[in-house]
Design a protein around this motif. Structure first.
Motif, PDB file in Angstrom:
ATOM      1  N   GLY A   5       0.740  -1.394   0.008  1.00  0.00           N
ATOM      2  CA  GLY A   5       0.081  -0.120  -0.078  1.00  0.00           C
ATOM      3  C   GLY A   5       0.834   1.355  -0.065  1.00  0.00           C
ATOM      4  O   GLY A   5       0.236   2.274   0.010  1.00  0.00           O
ATOM      5  N   THR A   6       2.066   1.015   0.132  1.00  0.00           N
ATOM      6  CA  THR A   6       3.058   2.452  -0.079  1.00  0.00           C
ATOM      7  C   THR A   6       3.050   2.706  -1.452  1.00  0.00           C
ATOM      8  O   THR A   6       3.065   1.956  -2.380  1.00  0.00           O
ATOM      9  N   PRO A   7       3.349   4.179  -1.774  1.00  0.00           N
ATOM     10  CA  PRO A   7       3.490   4.572  -3.019  1.00  0.00           C
ATOM     11  C   PRO A   7       4.605   4.020  -3.656  1.00  0.00           C
ATOM     12  O   PRO A   7       5.886   3.729  -3.042  1.00  0.00           O
ATOM     13  N   PHE A   8       4.696   3.587  -5.104  1.00  0.00           N
ATOM     14  CA  PHE A   8       5.935   3.258  -5.795  1.00  0.00           C
ATOM     15  C   PHE A   8       5.802   3.921  -7.186  1.00  0.00           C
ATOM     16  O   PHE A   8       4.798   3.914  -7.772  1.00  0.00           O
ATOM     17  N   PRO A   9       6.848   4.729  -7.494  1.00  0.00           N
ATOM     18  CA  PRO A   9       8.032   4.709  -6.781  1.00  0.00           C
ATOM     19  C   PRO A   9       7.912   5.737  -5.689  1.00  0.00           C
ATOM     20  O   PRO A   9       6.992   6.345  -5.305  1.00  0.00           O
ATOM     21  N   PRO A  10       8.954   5.624  -4.681  1.00  0.00           N
ATOM     22  CA  PRO A  10       8.717   6.268  -3.207  1.00  0.00           C
ATOM     23  C   PRO A  10       8.800   7.944  -3.510  1.00  0.00           C
ATOM     24  O   PRO A  10       9.327   8.222  -4.444  1.00  0.00           O
ATOM     25  N   GLU A  11       7.864   8.591  -2.771  1.00  0.00           N
ATOM     26  CA  GLU A  11       7.767   9.814  -2.868  1.00  0.00           C
ATOM     27  C   GLU A  11       8.357  10.820  -2.049  1.00  0.00           C
ATOM     28  O   GLU A  11       8.332  12.021  -2.094  1.00  0.00           O
ATOM     29  N   GLU A  12       9.126  10.178  -1.013  1.00  0.00           N
ATOM     30  CA  GLU A  12       9.820  10.917   0.079  1.00  0.00           C
ATOM     31  C   GLU A  12      11.174  10.177   0.306  1.00  0.00           C
ATOM     32  O   GLU A  12      11.336   8.836   0.093  1.00  0.00           O
ATOM     33  N   ILE A  13      12.054  10.914   0.630  1.00  0.00           N
ATOM     34  CA  ILE A  13      13.642  10.511   0.544  1.00  0.00           C
ATOM     35  C   ILE A  13      13.664   9.232   1.791  1.00  0.00           C
ATOM     36  O   ILE A  13      14.374   8.035   1.384  1.00  0.00           O
ATOM     37  N   GLU A  52      27.887  -8.773  -5.475  1.00  0.00           N
ATOM     38  CA  GLU A  52      27.030  -8.849  -4.455  1.00  0.00           C
ATOM     39  C   GLU A  52      26.952  -7.702  -3.416  1.00  0.00           C
ATOM     40  O   GLU A  52      28.199  -7.205  -3.010  1.00  0.00           O
ATOM     41  N   LEU A  53      26.035  -7.065  -3.151  1.00  0.00           N
ATOM     42  CA  LEU A  53      25.943  -5.490  -2.585  1.00  0.00           C
ATOM     43  C   LEU A  53      24.902  -5.969  -1.536  1.00  0.00           C
ATOM     44  O   LEU A  53      23.733  -6.426  -1.517  1.00  0.00           O
ATOM     45  N   VAL A  54      25.338  -5.383  -0.093  1.00  0.00           N
ATOM     46  CA  VAL A  54      24.552  -5.399   1.080  1.00  0.00           C
ATOM     47  C   VAL A  54      24.155  -4.123   1.299  1.00  0.00           C
ATOM     48  O   VAL A  54      25.401  -3.130   1.405  1.00  0.00           O
ATOM     49  N   VAL A  55      22.923  -3.892   1.439  1.00  0.00           N
ATOM     50  CA  VAL A  55      22.692  -2.385   1.768  1.00  0.00           C
ATOM     51  C   VAL A  55      21.564  -2.501   3.054  1.00  0.00           C
ATOM     52  O   VAL A  55      20.762  -3.151   3.203  1.00  0.00           O
ATOM     53  N   ALA A  56      21.974  -1.649   4.129  1.00  0.00           N
ATOM     54  CA  ALA A  56      21.261  -1.701   5.258  1.00  0.00           C
ATOM     55  C   ALA A  56      20.651  -0.072   5.462  1.00  0.00           C
ATOM     56  O   ALA A  56      21.347   0.691   5.208  1.00  0.00           O
ATOM     57  N   TYR A  57      19.406  -0.065   5.850  1.00  0.00           N
ATOM     58  CA  TYR A  57      18.845   1.313   6.219  1.00  0.00           C
ATOM     59  C   TYR A  57      19.505   1.768   7.518  1.00  0.00           C
ATOM     60  O   TYR A  57      19.555   0.990   8.642  1.00  0.00           O
ATOM     61  N   LEU A  58      19.850   3.047   7.721  1.00  0.00           N
ATOM     62  CA  LEU A  58      20.321   3.588   8.997  1.00  0.00           C
ATOM     63  C   LEU A  58      19.203   4.499   9.491  1.00  0.00           C
ATOM     64  O   LEU A  58      18.824   5.525   8.857  1.00  0.00           O
ATOM     65  N   GLU A  59      18.834   4.282  10.672  1.00  0.00           N
ATOM     66  CA  GLU A  59      17.831   5.150  11.222  1.00  0.00           C
ATOM     67  C   GLU A  59      18.419   6.457  11.452  1.00  0.00           C
ATOM     68  O   GLU A  59      19.577   6.672  11.420  1.00  0.00           O
ATOM     69  N   PRO A  60      17.506   7.532  11.508  1.00  0.00           N
ATOM     70  CA  PRO A  60      18.103   8.996  11.531  1.00  0.00           C
ATOM     71  C   PRO A  60      18.835   9.175  12.695  1.00  0.00           C
ATOM     72  O   PRO A  60      18.450   8.767  13.659  1.00  0.00           O
ATOM     73  N   GLU A  61      19.876   9.708  12.710  1.00  0.00           N
ATOM     74  CA  GLU A  61      20.619  10.401  14.052  1.00  0.00           C
ATOM     75  C   GLU A  61      19.655  11.602  14.761  1.00  0.00           C
ATOM     76  O   GLU A  61      19.962  11.524  16.002  1.00  0.00           O
ATOM     77  N   PRO A  63      15.783  13.652  15.092  1.00  0.00           N
ATOM     78  CA  PRO A  63      14.445  13.566  14.393  1.00  0.00           C
ATOM     79  C   PRO A  63      14.187  14.514  13.338  1.00  0.00           C
ATOM     80  O   PRO A  63      14.924  15.452  13.459  1.00  0.00           O
ATOM     81  N   GLY A  64      13.212  14.063  12.516  1.00  0.00           N
ATOM     82  CA  GLY A  64      13.071  14.867  11.445  1.00  0.00           C
ATOM     83  C   GLY A  64      14.111  14.792  10.248  1.00  0.00           C
ATOM     84  O   GLY A  64      13.818  15.361   9.132  1.00  0.00           O
ATOM     85  N   GLU A  65      15.263  13.994  10.342  1.00  0.00           N
ATOM     86  CA  GLU A  65      16.257  13.741   9.433  1.00  0.00           C
ATOM     87  C   GLU A  65      15.572  12.306   8.481  1.00  0.00           C
ATOM     88  O   GLU A  65      14.974  11.550   9.203  1.00  0.00           O
ATOM     89  N   ILE A  82      24.941   9.336   4.871  1.00  0.00           N
ATOM     90  CA  ILE A  82      24.261   9.843   5.969  1.00  0.00           C
ATOM     91  C   ILE A  82      23.286  11.028   5.200  1.00  0.00           C
ATOM     92  O   ILE A  82      24.064  12.038   4.657  1.00  0.00           O
ATOM     93  N   PHE A  83      22.057  11.276   5.094  1.00  0.00           N
ATOM     94  CA  PHE A  83      21.240  12.195   4.308  1.00  0.00           C
ATOM     95  C   PHE A  83      20.726  13.173   5.201  1.00  0.00           C
ATOM     96  O   PHE A  83      20.289  12.721   6.449  1.00  0.00           O
ATOM     97  N   GLU A  84      20.719  14.454   5.089  1.00  0.00           N
ATOM     98  CA  GLU A  84      19.940  15.559   5.758  1.00  0.00           C
ATOM     99  C   GLU A  84      18.813  15.967   4.998  1.00  0.00           C
ATOM    100  O   GLU A  84      18.622  16.133   3.811  1.00  0.00           O
ATOM    101  N   SER A  85      17.855  16.406   5.825  1.00  0.00           N
ATOM    102  CA  SER A  85      16.764  16.781   5.105  1.00  0.00           C
ATOM    103  C   SER A  85      16.889  18.007   4.228  1.00  0.00           C
ATOM    104  O   SER A  85      15.898  18.182   3.641  1.00  0.00           O
TER     105      SER A  85
END
Length: 163
Positions: A5-13, A52-61, A63-65, A82-85
């Motif tokens: 049920g989530t939009p594809f392609p993603p609409e936010e970072i 072979e590539l392994v990718v893990a999501y890193l929780e924001p450092e 809030p709001g990032e 590391i992505f910034e808003s």
């Protein structure tokens, strides 16, 4: 829309970064443009390899990032993005002693593709999904004031298993 049920392609970072997480089988092609030693019969200007590539999501450092990604070859060292808003990112490379080795900007397009531009604009990378388990990446290196000198393309298929 995806199956959950989530939009594809993603609409936010944040959603885009979460979609990147997983184990990927990649076919990589590297091209050296304008190689001085390459003749028409010489194949030294390009190479292809499987990886072979392994990718893990890193929780924001903070809030709001949006968070970040840890990625690397299976069984190898992983670099962190590391992505910034505000539209900036930094890369932390384990081979640089855990220090930030490059910085740049990011933009998530209306088509769901993520574009990363290295500070100074010498390298542009684009990452996009055609399906949730098929990701494409390309980058072009253009030295300041020059013509493109190197290009890279990768098609990546997520490894999935049914339980």
């Amino acid at each position: 829309m995806s199956d959950n049920g989530t939009p594809f392609p993603p609409e936010e970072i944040g959603a885009f970064l979460r979609l990147c997480a997983g184990e990927w089988m990649a076919l990589n092609s590297d091209f050296v443009l304008g190689a001085p030693d390459a003749s028409e019969d010489d194949n030294s200007w390009h190479s292809s390899e499987r990886g072979e590539l392994v990718v893990a999501y890193l929780e924001p450092e903070s809030p709001g990032e949006p968070g970040g990604l840890s990625m690397g070859a299976k069984g190898g060292l992983a670099q962190k993005l590391i992505f910034e808003s505000q539209g900036n990112y930094r890369c932390i490379n384990p081979q640089a002693g855990g220090q930030s080795s490059e910085e740049g900007s990011w933009e998530l397009g209306t088509d769901g593709g993520l574009e990363l531009v290295l500070a100074g604009g010498e390298r542009r990378e684009r990452i996009w999904f055609t399906k949730p388990n098929l990701r494409l990446r390309s980058w072009v290196h253009t030295p300041t004031g020059g013509l493109p000198s190197q290009a890279y393309f990768s098609s990546e298929i997520r490894r999935v298993s049914k339980t």
